[in-house]
Design a protein around this motif. Structure first.
Motif, short mmCIF file in Angstrom:
data_model
loop_
_atom_site.label_atom_id
_atom_site.label_comp_id
_atom_site.label_asym_id
_atom_site.label_seq_id
_atom_site.Cartn_x
_atom_site.Cartn_y
_atom_site.Cartn_z
N VAL A 31 -9.87 2.49 7.46
CA VAL A 31 -10.16 1.43 6.48
C VAL A 31 -8.86 0.78 6.02
N THR A 32 -7.85 1.59 5.76
CA THR A 32 -6.55 1.04 5.37
C THR A 32 -5.96 0.19 6.48
N LEU A 62 -4.79 -4.00 6.53
CA LEU A 62 -3.38 -4.40 6.53
C LEU A 62 -3.25 -5.85 6.96
N GLY A 63 -2.55 -6.63 6.14
CA GLY A 63 -2.32 -8.03 6.45
C GLY A 63 -0.99 -8.23 7.15
N ARG A 119 5.81 -1.25 6.99
CA ARG A 119 5.64 -0.14 7.94
C ARG A 119 4.33 -0.24 8.73
N MET A 120 3.90 -1.44 9.00
CA MET A 120 2.65 -1.65 9.72
C MET A 120 2.72 -1.04 11.13
N GLU A 121 3.83 -1.19 11.80
CA GLU A 121 3.97 -0.65 13.15
C GLU A 121 3.93 0.88 13.12
N ASP A 122 4.61 1.49 12.15
CA ASP A 122 4.57 2.95 12.02
C ASP A 122 3.15 3.44 11.76
N TYR A 123 2.43 2.69 10.93
CA TYR A 123 1.05 3.05 10.62
C TYR A 123 0.22 3.06 11.90
N GLY A 124 0.35 2.02 12.69
CA GLY A 124 -0.39 1.92 13.94
C GLY A 124 -0.05 3.04 14.92
N LYS A 125 1.22 3.38 15.01
CA LYS A 125 1.63 4.47 15.89
C LYS A 125 1.07 5.81 15.44
N TYR A 177 0.85 -1.19 0.00
CA TYR A 177 0.00 0.00 0.00
C TYR A 177 0.88 1.22 0.00
N GLU A 178 0.29 2.37 -0.30
CA GLU A 178 1.03 3.62 -0.26
C GLU A 178 0.89 4.21 1.14
N PHE A 179 2.02 4.38 1.83
CA PHE A 179 2.00 4.91 3.19
C PHE A 179 1.58 6.38 3.14
N PRO A 180 0.53 6.76 3.87
CA PRO A 180 0.04 8.14 3.81
C PRO A 180 0.98 9.13 4.50
#
Length: 103
Positions: free
Chosen positions: A82-83, A87-88, A93-99, A58-61
């Motif tokens: 929604v993004t 996330l699977g 950068r899943m952890e960064d997204y969550g933070k 995905y494109e990291f916002p």
């Protein structure tokens, strides 16, 4: 006398009486739970649930933070949620997204 009414010999119950009381309390309690439980929780069929497909690419916002304009912020937060829901495992950068979601 009034004291005799509370003596141990007059307060003894037979096993049948004790058992009957317990059975009544169990059945009455179950009936109350069953009747209130149905009213408290809507049936599963009344709610439509759409689960987005899982993805790892995905494109990291870069548009984190609030502008304090309700419509813009609500749309941005909804898009991020929604993004995040989609996330699977192993997404970049899943952890960064969550933070960033918590900020």
């Amino acid at each position: 006398s009034a004291v005799a009414g509370f003596s141990p010999s007059s307060m003894k119950m037979s096993m049948e009486q004790t058992s009957a009381r317990r059975d009544f309390i169990k059945s009455a309690g179950a009936a109350v739970i069953a009747s209130t439980g149905a009213a408290a929780f809507p049936s599963v069929s009344s709610a439509e649930v759409t689960v987005p497909a899982q993805f790892t690419e995905y494109e990291f916002p870069n548009d984190w933070g609030l502008s304090y304009k309700y419509e813009e912020d609500a749309a941005k937060v909804r898009g991020h949620m929604v993004t995040a829901t989609g996330l699977g495992k192993g997404a970049a950068r899943m952890e960064d997204y969550g933070k960033n979601m918590k900020k």
